[in-house]
Each structure stands twice: as structure tokens, then as C-alpha cells.
Design an enzyme around this catalytic site. Sequence first.
Site, PDB file in Angstrom:
ATOM      1  N   ASP A 127       2.734 -43.033  27.799  1.00 33.52           N
ATOM      2  CA  ASP A 127       3.435 -43.785  26.759  1.00 33.52           C
ATOM      3  C   ASP A 127       2.333 -44.117  25.763  1.00 33.52           C
ATOM      4  O   ASP A 127       1.806 -45.227  25.752  1.00 33.52           O
ATOM      5  CB  ASP A 127       4.096 -45.029  27.341  1.00 33.52           C
ATOM      6  CG  ASP A 127       4.822 -45.821  26.259  1.00 33.52           C
ATOM      7  OD1 ASP A 127       4.900 -45.327  25.125  1.00 33.52           O
ATOM      8  OD2 ASP A 127       5.289 -46.930  26.559  1.00 33.52           O
ATOM      9  N   GLU A 176       7.437 -38.480  19.072  1.00 31.60           N
ATOM     10  CA  GLU A 176       7.833 -39.261  17.894  1.00 31.60           C
ATOM     11  C   GLU A 176       6.724 -39.179  16.852  1.00 31.60           C
ATOM     12  O   GLU A 176       5.679 -39.806  16.993  1.00 31.60           O
ATOM     13  CB  GLU A 176       8.064 -40.717  18.307  1.00 31.60           C
ATOM     14  CG  GLU A 176       9.043 -40.882  19.454  1.00 31.60           C
ATOM     15  CD  GLU A 176       8.773 -42.159  20.255  1.00 31.60           C
ATOM     16  OE1 GLU A 176       8.696 -43.246  19.662  1.00 31.60           O
ATOM     17  OE2 GLU A 176       8.618 -42.056  21.487  1.00 31.60           O
ATOM     18  N   ARG A 178       4.927 -50.628  17.640  1.00 30.39           N
ATOM     19  CA  ARG A 178       4.847 -52.079  17.804  1.00 30.39           C
ATOM     20  C   ARG A 178       4.062 -52.765  16.695  1.00 30.39           C
ATOM     21  O   ARG A 178       2.973 -52.304  16.328  1.00 30.39           O
ATOM     22  CB  ARG A 178       4.210 -52.400  19.161  1.00 30.39           C
ATOM     23  CG  ARG A 178       5.092 -51.986  20.321  1.00 30.39           C
ATOM     24  CD  ARG A 178       4.505 -52.323  21.672  1.00 30.39           C
ATOM     25  NE  ARG A 178       5.521 -52.146  22.714  1.00 30.39           N
ATOM     26  CZ  ARG A 178       5.818 -50.972  23.275  1.00 30.39           C
ATOM     27  NH1 ARG A 178       5.161 -49.882  22.933  1.00 30.39           N
ATOM     28  NH2 ARG A 178       6.792 -50.890  24.180  1.00 30.39           N
ATOM     29  N   HIS A 227      13.402 -40.730  17.620  1.00 31.51           N
ATOM     30  CA  HIS A 227      12.962 -40.932  19.004  1.00 31.51           C
ATOM     31  C   HIS A 227      13.502 -39.800  19.877  1.00 31.51           C
ATOM     32  O   HIS A 227      14.228 -40.030  20.859  1.00 31.51           O
ATOM     33  CB  HIS A 227      13.471 -42.290  19.485  1.00 31.51           C
ATOM     34  CG  HIS A 227      12.633 -42.917  20.545  1.00 31.51           C
ATOM     35  ND1 HIS A 227      12.437 -42.343  21.776  1.00 31.51           N
ATOM     36  CD2 HIS A 227      11.927 -44.079  20.549  1.00 31.51           C
ATOM     37  CE1 HIS A 227      11.673 -43.132  22.500  1.00 31.51           C
ATOM     38  NE2 HIS A 227      11.340 -44.188  21.780  1.00 31.51           N
ATOM     39  N   THR A 228      13.101 -38.573  19.570  1.00 30.48           N
ATOM     40  CA  THR A 228      13.707 -37.394  20.201  1.00 30.48           C
ATOM     41  C   THR A 228      13.126 -37.149  21.598  1.00 30.48           C
ATOM     42  O   THR A 228      11.919 -36.966  21.758  1.00 30.48           O
ATOM     43  CB  THR A 228      13.447 -36.152  19.335  1.00 30.48           C
ATOM     44  OG1 THR A 228      13.876 -36.443  18.008  1.00 30.48           O
ATOM     45  CG2 THR A 228      14.190 -34.945  19.877  1.00 30.48           C
ATOM     46  N   TYR A 229      14.005 -37.153  22.611  1.00 29.89           N
ATOM     47  CA  TYR A 229      13.605 -36.782  23.970  1.00 29.89           C
ATOM     48  C   TYR A 229      13.998 -35.330  24.189  1.00 29.89           C
ATOM     49  O   TYR A 229      15.185 -34.989  24.209  1.00 29.89           O
ATOM     50  CB  TYR A 229      14.342 -37.617  25.019  1.00 29.89           C
ATOM     51  CG  TYR A 229      13.919 -39.064  25.110  1.00 29.89           C
ATOM     52  CD1 TYR A 229      12.936 -39.487  26.004  1.00 29.89           C
ATOM     53  CD2 TYR A 229      14.534 -40.027  24.327  1.00 29.89           C
ATOM     54  CE1 TYR A 229      12.573 -40.819  26.112  1.00 29.89           C
ATOM     55  CE2 TYR A 229      14.174 -41.369  24.422  1.00 29.89           C
ATOM     56  CZ  TYR A 229      13.191 -41.750  25.314  1.00 29.89           C
ATOM     57  OH  TYR A 229      12.839 -43.077  25.413  1.00 29.89           O
TER      58      TYR A 229
HETATM   59  O1  LIG Z   1      11.527 -51.269  28.203  1.00 27.85           O
HETATM   60  C1  LIG Z   1      11.766 -49.920  28.072  1.00 27.85           C
HETATM   61  C2  LIG Z   1      10.518 -49.219  27.829  1.00 27.85           C
HETATM   62  O2  LIG Z   1      10.014 -49.770  26.632  1.00 27.85           O
HETATM   63  C3  LIG Z   1       8.845 -49.254  26.304  1.00 27.85           C
HETATM   64  O3  LIG Z   1       8.993 -47.885  25.994  1.00 27.85           O
HETATM   65  C4  LIG Z   1       8.904 -47.541  24.655  1.00 27.85           C
HETATM   66  C5  LIG Z   1       7.529 -47.036  24.431  1.00 27.85           C
HETATM   67  O4  LIG Z   1       6.616 -48.051  24.728  1.00 27.85           O
HETATM   68  C6  LIG Z   1       7.364 -46.563  23.024  1.00 27.85           C
HETATM   69  O5  LIG Z   1       6.073 -46.021  22.858  1.00 27.85           O
HETATM   70  C7  LIG Z   1       8.377 -45.508  22.711  1.00 27.85           C
HETATM   71  O6  LIG Z   1       8.277 -45.154  21.371  1.00 27.85           O
HETATM   72  O7  LIG Z   1       9.670 -46.045  22.939  1.00 27.85           O
HETATM   73  C8  LIG Z   1       9.863 -46.409  24.304  1.00 27.85           C
HETATM   74  C9  LIG Z   1      11.296 -46.803  24.511  1.00 27.85           C
HETATM   75  O8  LIG Z   1      11.585 -47.993  23.938  1.00 27.85           O
HETATM   76  C10 LIG Z   1       7.919 -49.538  27.466  1.00 27.85           C
HETATM   77  O9  LIG Z   1       6.638 -49.159  27.158  1.00 27.85           O
HETATM   78  C11 LIG Z   1       8.335 -48.842  28.695  1.00 27.85           C
HETATM   79  O10 LIG Z   1       7.464 -49.059  29.741  1.00 27.85           O
HETATM   80  C12 LIG Z   1       9.596 -49.415  29.010  1.00 27.85           C
HETATM   81  O11 LIG Z   1      10.112 -48.785  30.130  1.00 27.85           O
END
Ligand SMILES: OC[C@H]1O[C@H](O[C@H]2[C@H](O)[C@@H](O)[C@H](O)O[C@@H]2CO)[C@H](O)[C@@H](O)[C@@H]1O
Length: 346
Positions: free
Chosen positions: A247, A312, A80, A179-181
Site C-alpha cells: 500500500d 492509481e 492522504r 482507483h482502478t483495481y
Molecule cells: O480501511 C481500508 C483500507 O484503507 C486504506 O487503504 C487505502 C490505501 O491506504 C490507499 O493508499 C489507497 O489509495 O486506497 C486504499 C483504500 O481506501 C488502508 O491503508 C488499508 O489498510 C485499509 O484496509
Amino acid sequence: MSQSIHATVRPFDTFNGQQIYRFSLVNAHGVTVSALSLGATLYEILLPSGDNLVLNYHHSTDYLANPFYVCMGIGRTGGRIGNGEFPMNGKTIHVPVNEGTTTLHGGPHGFNSQIWDGEISTKNGEPEIIFRHLQKSSEDGFPGDLNAEIHYQLSDDDVVRISFVGRSNADTVFNPTLHTYFNLGNNETIKQHTLQINSTEHLAFDDKKVPTGDLIDVTNTPFDFQKATTLGTAIAGMQDTAEKGFDDLFKVTPDDNSRIATLADPVSGHSVDVLSKRNGLVVFTANSFTHDNMNFKRSNGTGQPYEGVALEAQTLPDATKHTGFGNIILTAGDTTVNTIGYRLHY
Ligand SMILES: OC[C@H]1O[C@H](O[C@H]2[C@H](O)[C@@H](O)[C@H](O)O[C@@H]2CO)[C@H](O)[C@@H](O)[C@@H]1O
């Protein structure tokens, strides 16, 4: 010298009327790595047993039907940017926002939303996949027209390498990631996996999940992954948080072999070392996955919290605002290469 890595290209499907291709590399052990030209997305890491170590979808459209960036290329900047602005060369640069007042994962026209030109090329006598895209300033709102490349390589000792190459005609920022899960087994969640991270600190965030610049010691908290820790146990320690899971951004120290973390599944016996020379790792335990628009191949249409864990590797986000976060400035005419590796054990 004969090549031991085998490469193929085949049509995947169409997206917005454009053909999407699936590029694959297969090594001497029978490990297959495939990537899609939509978003330069990691589509699969298939073991010889047929087990796929990452989450994926049947159709291109599924990748952009939810906000989770499943295994997609992320850029120009992972994470962000607060208020969609950052300082560079003594000026405040404004970029488009896509999450309230925040720019997440490169904004509304980031790498993941692009269709990349792909080809199989040769490096050191072995094939590699190269995706190329000219990320124009007029499209994504960041300074500089960025010539971006994402290279996928697979070695015979089972290392997947993804290299992000950037060259711009004006000073800009470049902090890409993938963004690898991962889900290394056949269970519905990653709760039985263990995670070890070379990290003693994680980032403090404001209420918009933007880094404040402060670092928090992990000792005696659920964030302490210095020793391999079962994710289900760590997640249980996060149930009184809004996210009910991780997160978070960990400040990491690569070891002599560039290893920053290891994810392991004791049930399947599979594990992955994450390799990076940069100082950040996002751990997102998919806390907010829902059944809507989550038509994963493996679970045939479901999507549930903790179904995968995103790891990531990147430089700490919003780095231009905080001393000690690292340098993500790409100077006009210079070329930067950031590589992420996955060493597979199975
Ligand atoms: O709105 C969907 C999710 O968006 C965020 O998740 C992101 C996360 O914050 C990042 O650190 C990661 O790299 O990518 C994620 C996917 O976009 C929100 O934080 C999460 O709560 C939401 O569910």
C-alpha cells in the site's frame, strides 16, 4: 467520416432514490469500456473474449459499502492530507477528515460519493463519455467551487483514456485519480501477475500513512519493480510488515510515451500499460480485502486479500507540504487537465 466507436447509455440501478446510469463505449475490435454515474466509476473493461480486466459489483450500493473505493473517481485529492490541513497562499487551509485525523481521497464528500451528470459527447469525430459535477466548497470543505469533469475515451488501438478537468472560482488543490483495481485473469488473486514500474524511489510514511517528505531507494528491497516482477514474490517479501503487501506510493518517471508501469498476467496473456504524465503511482495489493461487503461480480460474493491490485496514477500526495512533490495548486479561473491511460494488450 463515420464513427467507429459505438456509445450507449442505459439505466444501471437506483441509489438513494436517484437513477444511476451506465455509459459504454465499444471499439472496432469489440473492446467495451463502461462507466457509472455514481462516482464516475470505471465499471468494466471488457475484452472481445468477455474477460473483464477490473473488479466490479452488481449494485451501486456495494461501491459505498466498504472503504476500498473500487474503481471510483477520486478527488479533489488522491491519497492522504495529514491533519486535514495544508499550506496554500501563505495560509493554513483546513479540510474535513475521514480517517482519524487524516483526509483520505478527498474527504467525506469526495468525488466517489457524488452522482455525476453524464452524457455522450463527440470529440474528434468519436463519442466520449463526459461526467460533470460542481463540487461546492460548502459541501466538501475545500476552498473554491470546483467545476469538475471526468472524460472517458476509447480508441480503436485499444487505449482507454480518463481525463480529469478542473476549474475553480478560487485557488484550490486538484490531484484526482481513478482507483482502478485490476485483475487481468480468471485467478482469484493477482499473485501470478507481473508488475514493472519506472521507479527508483518510494515514499516514506508516518504511522498514519501520511508522507514524511522522505524518499526511499528501492534497490535490493521488495519495492524494486524496475524489471517486471511477480507480485506473489514481492508480496512474500512483505509478510513481516503490518500490511502484508503493498500500500505504497512510488515516485515515477514517465517514458517518452508517458508509460509509467505495466501490469501483465502470463496466464491469460493480458497486459496493461499505465500512462500518465504525473510523478506518482499508488500500488495497493488489496491486502485488507475481506468477505464483508465485497460482493464482486467475478467471484460472486467473496472478497479476499490480493483479489486485485489498485494502480492509481497521480501527483505525489500532500504535495503542498514537500519540495519536489509537484504542483497541485489550481489557480482561480485556470483549467487543469490530468489524463490517465490504459493501453490494453490481449
Ligand atoms: O480501511 C481500508 C483500507 O484503507 C486504506 O487503504 C487505502 C490505501 O491506504 C490507499 O493508499 C489507497 O489509495 O486506497 C486504499 C483504500 O481506501 C488502508 O491503508 C488499508 O489498510 C485499509 O484496509
